[in-house]
Design a protein around this motif. Structure first.
Motif, PDB file in Angstrom:
ATOM      1  N   UNK A   4       0.947  -1.342  -0.113  1.00 38.22           N
ATOM      2  CA  UNK A   4       0.065  -0.117   0.031  1.00 38.22           C
ATOM      3  C   UNK A   4       0.669   1.370   0.250  1.00 38.22           C
ATOM      4  N   UNK A   5       0.855   2.010  -1.110  1.00 42.03           N
ATOM      5  CA  UNK A   5       1.595   3.356  -0.654  1.00 42.03           C
ATOM      6  C   UNK A   5       2.501   3.379  -1.907  1.00 42.03           C
ATOM      7  N   UNK A   6       2.986   2.105  -2.103  1.00 43.64           N
ATOM      8  CA  UNK A   6       3.981   1.404  -2.868  1.00 43.64           C
ATOM      9  C   UNK A   6       3.770   1.770  -4.333  1.00 43.64           C
ATOM     10  N   UNK A   7       4.431   3.165  -4.454  1.00 47.27           N
ATOM     11  CA  UNK A   7       4.240   3.707  -6.550  1.00 47.27           C
ATOM     12  C   UNK A   7       4.745   3.472  -7.204  1.00 47.27           C
ATOM     13  N   UNK A   8       6.313   3.504  -6.720  1.00 41.68           N
ATOM     14  CA  UNK A   8       7.109   3.625  -7.248  1.00 41.68           C
ATOM     15  C   UNK A   8       7.497   3.272  -8.928  1.00 41.68           C
ATOM     16  N   UNK A   9       7.360   1.670  -9.276  1.00 37.19           N
ATOM     17  CA  UNK A   9       7.328   1.231 -10.305  1.00 37.19           C
ATOM     18  C   UNK A   9       6.100   1.646 -11.187  1.00 37.19           C
ATOM     19  N   UNK A  10       4.690   2.495 -11.005  1.00 37.38           N
ATOM     20  CA  UNK A  10       4.437   3.260 -11.541  1.00 37.38           C
ATOM     21  C   UNK A  10       4.387   4.320 -11.896  1.00 37.38           C
ATOM     22  N   UNK A  11       4.914   5.275 -11.371  1.00 41.30           N
ATOM     23  CA  UNK A  11       5.234   6.604 -11.305  1.00 41.30           C
ATOM     24  C   UNK A  11       6.586   6.566 -12.053  1.00 41.30           C
ATOM     25  N   UNK A  12       7.401   5.647 -12.152  1.00 43.42           N
ATOM     26  CA  UNK A  12       8.656   5.128 -13.090  1.00 43.42           C
ATOM     27  C   UNK A  12       8.190   5.430 -14.631  1.00 43.42           C
ATOM     28  N   UNK A  13       7.143   4.783 -14.330  1.00 41.50           N
ATOM     29  CA  UNK A  13       6.011   4.036 -16.142  1.00 41.50           C
ATOM     30  C   UNK A  13       6.033   4.955 -16.571  1.00 41.50           C
ATOM     31  N   UNK A  14       5.033   5.937 -15.777  1.00 40.15           N
ATOM     32  CA  UNK A  14       4.492   6.877 -16.154  1.00 40.15           C
ATOM     33  C   UNK A  14       5.515   8.146 -16.720  1.00 40.15           C
ATOM     34  N   UNK A  15       6.563   7.916 -15.988  1.00 41.45           N
ATOM     35  CA  UNK A  15       7.424   9.329 -16.557  1.00 41.45           C
ATOM     36  C   UNK A  15       7.912   8.769 -17.753  1.00 41.45           C
ATOM     37  N   UNK A  16       8.584   7.225 -18.005  1.00 40.44           N
ATOM     38  CA  UNK A  16       8.706   7.322 -19.031  1.00 40.44           C
ATOM     39  C   UNK A  16       7.773   7.708 -20.377  1.00 40.44           C
TER      40      UNK A  16
ATOM     41  N   UNK B  63      -5.040   3.549 -10.999  1.00 42.81           N
ATOM     42  CA  UNK B  63      -4.313   2.323 -11.263  1.00 42.81           C
ATOM     43  C   UNK B  63      -3.544   3.520  -9.688  1.00 42.81           C
ATOM     44  N   UNK B  64      -2.812   3.872  -9.526  1.00 45.18           N
ATOM     45  CA  UNK B  64      -1.430   4.793  -9.126  1.00 45.18           C
ATOM     46  C   UNK B  64      -2.531   5.525  -7.723  1.00 45.18           C
ATOM     47  N   UNK B  65      -3.330   6.139  -7.648  1.00 47.98           N
ATOM     48  CA  UNK B  65      -4.537   6.674  -6.749  1.00 47.98           C
ATOM     49  C   UNK B  65      -4.830   5.211  -5.969  1.00 47.98           C
ATOM     50  N   UNK B  66      -5.367   4.290  -6.620  1.00 48.46           N
ATOM     51  CA  UNK B  66      -6.296   2.921  -6.122  1.00 48.46           C
ATOM     52  C   UNK B  66      -4.790   1.939  -5.652  1.00 48.46           C
ATOM     53  N   UNK B  67      -3.346   2.018  -5.839  1.00 49.80           N
ATOM     54  CA  UNK B  67      -2.983   1.568  -5.403  1.00 49.80           C
ATOM     55  C   UNK B  67      -2.518   1.830  -4.145  1.00 49.80           C
ATOM     56  N   UNK B  68      -2.638   3.288  -4.290  1.00 46.70           N
ATOM     57  CA  UNK B  68      -1.683   4.303  -2.992  1.00 46.70           C
ATOM     58  C   UNK B  68      -3.479   4.222  -2.050  1.00 46.70           C
ATOM     59  N   UNK B  69      -4.295   3.812  -1.912  1.00 52.93           N
ATOM     60  CA  UNK B  69      -5.346   3.775  -1.232  1.00 52.93           C
ATOM     61  C   UNK B  69      -6.449   3.053  -1.386  1.00 52.93           C
ATOM     62  N   UNK B  70      -5.595   1.592  -0.787  1.00 55.79           N
ATOM     63  CA  UNK B  70      -6.765   0.561  -1.621  1.00 55.79           C
ATOM     64  C   UNK B  70      -7.876   0.273  -0.671  1.00 55.79           C
TER      65      UNK B  70
END
Length: 584
Positions: free
Chosen positions: A3-15, A46-53
């Motif tokens: 929960x709150x671990x969105x580093x993979x998604x943040x990196x993908x969004x940046x790319x 995706x990011x908001x849901x993973x951040x707040x299940x």
């Protein structure tokens, strides 16, 4: 779990945001649309849901035009909150209904950050984002209307989306964006529209991404056996298309009251289902995780697809670069050929050099020729250096013409090669890349004059000692410098094949002998090597400057290598989806 671990998604969004797909190669337009869709899904769901299940489950109610979505929503809350009618599109601004206690989850930009929030009954600033949304407009809505409703159970929110087959393109795109933000999709169709093509296309997409789907078949004729027959047919179609539906709700054709409301009894099963879902926190969590994992798997597939598109773009850029480089490499080789084949030592240059050495019997004995040349050059000391300067200018002018002609030819070849493909035409559009830029001729002339200055400096530096200086002064720096230029212009592989070419060969030999009598063999070889390298450097810079007009167009497209990043993203997203399912 994560929960709150969105580093993979943040990196993908940046790319994705950095991804450049500028060339009009096959599939590029589709890839740009897929990039935009992936970014939208990341930020909308995706990011908001993973951040707040633990956030309320978002149920997006979508379907075909006129299927009765808004009427169902109004029935669920007991009074009209979402407009329905005969004018298409009927649903313009999406309406989100939530329990008042859940309002903080939706007033900010946690989900659907691109849509401004408008509260029901709120007086709107006409300048505010979304304030101009009106029913029946062609443009899609830019705001989300929030309704706090006590009849909506806590932990659940209902979103009435525009029609997925709307006559307005913007509304169709908005509908798909909202469906990508759903934790659960309630698909509404009718007894006479359930086989339409567009809804099934969207349903197949939902199946591919493992989205949890419930289906409502609305307006079923109230005749015995019809509901069962239609339900069996619809279930068969869903099974054949691989669409796994959690629940199928059947709503009969019913008269509505003057306010457009259905009798409460016809939606009892659907209302009870939502109430049970809202009360089952564990069940809501399973749905949220399943849809989230499916969405992330879908994004992994998008990352792989986009990596392939990025690789195609990189390959096309490489091909265009190679075409430009090859065209100008050919120009550079042709300049070297002109330097080495003796062609620059003919005509005007040969005549001026003969003026310098002062002989009309050019091919009689090199040694006697050198002697006469020294005698002739010695007579010039005293203010008569004009023949040497004229020879120097003739050499420079000849080289300038060769450089300009060959670089112009290289540019024409590169331009023609680029314009033979859509990607190259796109880069060349609006610019005549084959035309010599303003000032290029002056740039070439200045570079050649600078090189000739380098040669004279070499001569002065080598003739600094007393003995050599005396010899140098007896002949003149300019004349000796011209002799060194002649040697540089002559190739060691030069083989005379005719009278004029033979004259060029003898010209080089005379220059070599003159220099050797002053500086010695070793010094002449060293001076010629340095002078030739400095000329090479200047010629390389001139041709590179001309090719830069092409290569800069490629460099302006952005950084290459996105394919590797996106393949790595795909692997990381697949692992993240697996971890979410394991956690569920």
């Amino acid at each position: 779990m994560m929960t709150g671990t969105t580093a993979v998604l943040d990196a993908f969004a940046a790319h994705l945001r950095a991804l450049e797909l500028p060339l009009p190669v096959e599939g590029a337009e589709q890839a740009r649309a897929e990039t935009a869709a992936a970014l939208s899904q990341l930020s909308d769901h995706v990011i908001p849901r993973l951040d707040s299940l633990d956030a309320p489950l978002l149920v997006v109610i979508g379907g075909s035009t006129g299927a009765g979505k808004s009427t169902l929503i109004n029935a669920l809350v007991g009074h009209p909150v979402s407009r329905s009618g005969a004018i298409r599109p009927t649903t313009r601004r999406p309406v989100l209904l939530h329990h008042p206690a859940d309002e903080p989850w939706f007033t900010g930009t946690r989900i659907l950050p691109g849509l401004a929030r408008v509260h029901a009954g709120q007086r709107r600033d006409p300048e505010a984002p979304g304030a101009g949304d009106t029913t029946g407009d062609v443009d899609p809505a830019t705001s989300l209307e929030l309704h706090g409703q006590t009849r909506v159970p806590p932990g659940l929110a209902l979103l009435d989306a525009p029609d997925i087959d709307s006559v307005a393109l913007g509304n169709r795109e908005l509908a798909r964006q909202l469906l990508r933000a759903a934790d659960l999709w309630l698909f509404v169709t009718t007894a006479n529209r359930y086989a339409d093509a567009v809804p099934w296309e969207v349903l197949r997409t939902a199946a591919e991404r493992d989205v949890t789907v419930d289906v409502v078949m609305n307006r079923i004729p109230a005749r015995e056996g019809v509901a069962e027959e239609l339900a069996e047919d619809l279930r068969g179609m869903l099974e054949r298309q691989g669409v796994d539906v959690e629940r199928l709700f059947l709503v009969p054709e019913t008269e509505i009251d003057p306010e457009g409301m259905l009798p409460p009894a016809v939606i009892t099963e659907l209302r009870d289902h939502f109430a049970q879902l809202a009360a089952d926190g564990e069940g809501r969590g399973r749905i949220a995780r399943r849809t989230l994992a499916g969405a992330i798997d879908g994004l992994a597939g998008s990352a792989t697809d986009l990596a392939e598109h990025a690789a195609v773009q990189d390959a096309e850029r490489k091909r265009l670069r190679e075409q430009a480089v090859a065209s100008f490499s050919g120009a550079r080789e042709r300049i070297d050929d002109a330097l080495g084949d003796g062609s620059l030592l003919r005509g005007e240059v040969l005549a001026r050099w003969q003026d310098v050495v002062g002989t009309g019997e050019f091919f009689r004995g090199v040694e006697s020729l050198v002697t006469r040349a020294r005698d002739r050059l010695g007579q010039m000391v005293g203010g008569k250096p004009a023949p040497a300067i004229a020879a120097e200018q003739a050499l420079g002018t000849g080289l300038v013409h060769v450089v300009i002609d060959e670089t112009a030819r290289g540019a024409e070849l590169a331009d023609a090669a680029w314009r033979s493909t859509p990607a190259g035409r796109h880069l060349a559009e609006g610019r005549d890349l084959s035309r010599l830029p303003d000032g290029y001729a002056e740039e070439v002339s200045a570079a050649i004059r600078a090189w000739q200055g380098d040669v004279l400096e070499l001569v002065r530096a080598e003739g600094a000692d007393r003995r050599t200086k005396a010899r140098l002064l007896s002949l003149g720096v300019n004349a000796v410098g011209v002799a060194l230029m002649v040697v540089v212009f002559a190739s060691t592989a030069f083989v005379p094949t005719g009278l004029e070419v033979g004259a060029g060969a003898a010209t080089a030999v005379v220059g070599q002998k003159l220099l050797e009598t002053i500086f010695g063999d070793e010094a002449v070889r060293r001076m010629a090597t340095v002078a030739r390298q400095r000329l090479t450097d200047r010629l390389d810079a001139l041709v590179a400057g001309r090719s830069a007009l092409f290569l800069d167009r490629l460099d302006d497209l952005g950084v290459e290598g996105a394919a590797a990043q996106l393949h790595a993203d795909a692997a990381a997203l697949t692992q993240l989806a697996h971890d979410i399912r394991e956690d569920a």
